[in-house]
Structure formats: C-alpha cells, structure tokens
Design a protein around this motif. Sequence first.
Motif, PDB file in Angstrom:
ATOM      1  N   ASP A 205       0.846  -1.189   0.000  1.00  0.00           N
ATOM      2  CA  ASP A 205       0.000   0.000   0.000  1.00  0.00           C
ATOM      3  C   ASP A 205       0.881   1.238   0.000  1.00  0.00           C
ATOM      4  O   ASP A 205       0.571   2.235  -0.636  1.00  0.00           O
ATOM      5  N   GLN A 206       1.966   1.134   0.766  1.00  0.00           N
ATOM      6  CA  GLN A 206       2.861   2.282   0.918  1.00  0.00           C
ATOM      7  C   GLN A 206       4.302   1.840   0.704  1.00  0.00           C
ATOM      8  O   GLN A 206       4.695   0.755   1.143  1.00  0.00           O
ATOM      9  N   VAL A 207       5.062   2.672   0.023  1.00  0.00           N
ATOM     10  CA  VAL A 207       6.468   2.359  -0.264  1.00  0.00           C
ATOM     11  C   VAL A 207       7.346   3.464   0.314  1.00  0.00           C
ATOM     12  O   VAL A 207       7.095   4.648   0.090  1.00  0.00           O
ATOM     13  N   ILE A 208       8.353   3.040   1.058  1.00  0.00           N
ATOM     14  CA  ILE A 208       9.291   3.975   1.688  1.00  0.00           C
ATOM     15  C   ILE A 208      10.678   3.655   1.153  1.00  0.00           C
ATOM     16  O   ILE A 208      11.035   2.487   1.029  1.00  0.00           O
ATOM     17  N   VAL A 215      14.646   8.977   5.097  1.00  0.00           N
ATOM     18  CA  VAL A 215      13.554   8.581   4.208  1.00  0.00           C
ATOM     19  C   VAL A 215      13.539   9.569   3.052  1.00  0.00           C
ATOM     20  O   VAL A 215      13.223  10.740   3.234  1.00  0.00           O
ATOM     21  N   VAL A 216      13.922   9.092   1.864  1.00  0.00           N
ATOM     22  CA  VAL A 216      14.027  10.009   0.727  1.00  0.00           C
ATOM     23  C   VAL A 216      12.810   9.926  -0.186  1.00  0.00           C
ATOM     24  O   VAL A 216      12.662  10.719  -1.110  1.00  0.00           O
ATOM     25  N   GLU A 217      11.943   8.944   0.090  1.00  0.00           N
ATOM     26  CA  GLU A 217      10.729   8.837  -0.709  1.00  0.00           C
ATOM     27  C   GLU A 217       9.667   8.110   0.105  1.00  0.00           C
ATOM     28  O   GLU A 217       9.985   7.161   0.821  1.00  0.00           O
ATOM     29  N   SER A 218       8.425   8.578   0.012  1.00  0.00           N
ATOM     30  CA  SER A 218       7.314   7.870   0.627  1.00  0.00           C
ATOM     31  C   SER A 218       6.118   8.051  -0.293  1.00  0.00           C
ATOM     32  O   SER A 218       5.741   9.181  -0.598  1.00  0.00           O
ATOM     33  N   ARG A 219       5.585   6.957  -0.773  1.00  0.00           N
ATOM     34  CA  ARG A 219       4.462   7.082  -1.699  1.00  0.00           C
ATOM     35  C   ARG A 219       3.456   5.961  -1.474  1.00  0.00           C
ATOM     36  O   ARG A 219       3.788   4.908  -0.933  1.00  0.00           O
ATOM     37  N   ASN A 220       2.221   6.219  -1.897  1.00  0.00           N
ATOM     38  CA  ASN A 220       1.190   5.186  -1.832  1.00  0.00           C
ATOM     39  C   ASN A 220       0.981   4.612  -3.225  1.00  0.00           C
ATOM     40  O   ASN A 220       0.998   5.354  -4.203  1.00  0.00           O
ATOM     41  N   ASN A 221       0.798   3.317  -3.283  1.00  0.00           N
ATOM     42  CA  ASN A 221       0.488   2.677  -4.560  1.00  0.00           C
ATOM     43  C   ASN A 221      -1.000   2.825  -4.837  1.00  0.00           C
ATOM     44  O   ASN A 221      -1.823   2.433  -4.018  1.00  0.00           O
ATOM     45  N   GLU A 222      -1.325   3.377  -5.977  1.00  0.00           N
ATOM     46  CA  GLU A 222      -2.737   3.495  -6.343  1.00  0.00           C
ATOM     47  C   GLU A 222      -3.326   2.113  -6.587  1.00  0.00           C
ATOM     48  O   GLU A 222      -4.453   1.821  -6.220  1.00  0.00           O
TER      49      GLU A 222
END
Length: 232
Positions: A205-208, A215-222
């Motif tokens: 659901d979420q990628v770190i 933490v250089v990136e945090s995003r949610n998978n649509e």
Amino acid sequence: MFIELKNAVKRYGKGETEVYALDHAKLSLEQGKICVILGPSGSGKSTLLNMLGGLDTLDEGELTVAGRKVAGLSQDKRTRYRKEDVGFVFQFYNLIPDLTVEENIEVVADISQQPLSMDEVLKALDIEKYRHRFPKELSGGQQQRVAIARAMIKNPKLLLCDELTGALDTRSSRQVLKFVEKMNRQFGTTILIITHNEAIADMADQVIRLRDGQVVESRNNEQKTAAENLAL
Ligand SMILES: Nc1ncnc2c1ncn2[C@@H]1O[C@H](COP(=O)(O)OP(=O)(O)O)[C@@H](O)[C@H]1O
Ligand SMILES: [Mg+2]
C-alpha cells in the motif's frame, strides 16, 4: 496514524567512526496496511525495523505505535511491547532445529497473552502436513512459512519482515509473499517488509525508500499487484 516515527536518530560508534544509521528519519503508516521499505545495503533498513519492533532504542526522536509511546519506554515495558505486539521474520528462519514445526510455534504461543489457535495458524500458512517434521526436513520456503506462523501465533499488531525472501528462489519468494499478503487480509495485521528487491514494492500500500538513514521517498500505490503476480 498507527505508526508515527519522527526525527529518528540512531548513531553507532564514536568520533571518527561514528555512523548515523538513522538520520532524522520519519515515517507514518495507517493500520492494516502493507508497507515495503526499500534501500541499498547499509541505508538503515534493519535499524529502522529494530526500532519499530522495540528491539533497540533511538538516540533521539519520537515513536508511537497503536497510540503507545514506544520511544522512551523502560526496558521492561519495551520488552513487553515487543513480546505482545510485534512479530518478527528474518532472512534466515531462525527455527530451533531440535523442535518440530509445531513445537517451534508452540514456544511462542506459550508466552503470548491471546494467541491464535495452533490449528488456525497451521492452516493459514498451509503447513499442517509438516507439523511433526523438523526444520531440516523442509525447504527454505517451507521453513519461512513456519517462521511466519511462529510470528503470527501471538496475533501481533505488527508483523516486521527483514529480507524475508533474501535466501529464497523466485518461486518460493512469491509463495512466501503470498502468505504474508494473506496474513494482512485474514488477520488485519499491519505489515512492514524490508527488501532491496524493487519488484516487491508493487504489492505494498505504501512504499518507503531509505538512503543514508533518511527517508528520501514515501508514496502510496494506487494499484497493488497481488504477490503471486509480482515480477520478481
Ligand atoms: N550494531 C551496529 N554497530 C555499528 N554499526 C552498525 C550497527 N548496526 C548497523 N550499523 C551501521 O549502520 C548503518 C545502517 O545499517 P543497517 O540498518 O543494518 O542497514 P541495512 O539494513 O539497510 O543494510 C550501516 O552503516 C551499518 O554499518
Ligand atoms: Mg539489513
């Protein structure tokens, strides 16, 4: 937020050899989600997981899990948090060689407050047929499923997986991840998976992404990809 980590700092060593394993890292995660943590070797992934699971303490920063302040707990309370709320799965299954599958899982059930039933867990991981076998009589993927069962029998709030497919071939990896996904669905467990395999991120659901303790990136998978369809 179920997990809230702010300004997390963890240093190792002193003076010239000092390393910031975590350098003001932050993370927030909702309950019942799958989070995949990516990053190269040495970027602080294991350190992060150990902090989240109460295996070690932060030098600075705040950590709350399920409304409970984990950073700053006394050692006794931190141990209790780890025992009651957290399940760990590591790269090398760490099963006790002289115990059968069932006995390995029983060890954890015995010290748990509200364990799931043995039959339910064996069934969920599809390892009923191996219950009387010893670890060395199982493949790596089968042993990892036993390790997941051992972590799950305490019905943890958090399941933390550190490179759980690191020693497995593609086929076994996919299968083990399928069972991790099933734990999330069946028991509602919040799951964090550490890996350096980018393809695994598609089931999250979420990628770190970590680099140099940050933490250089945090995003949610649509859209999530089912574990069995991952391009591993
Ligand atoms: N117990 C320790 N003692 C000294 N340095 C450590 C220790 N644990 C981790 N480190 C250092 O902290 C950094 C992050 O390590 P780690 O969290 O294991 O990274 P990863 O799991 O991403 O490979 C690395 O530079 C590592 O050498
Ligand atoms: Mg590591």
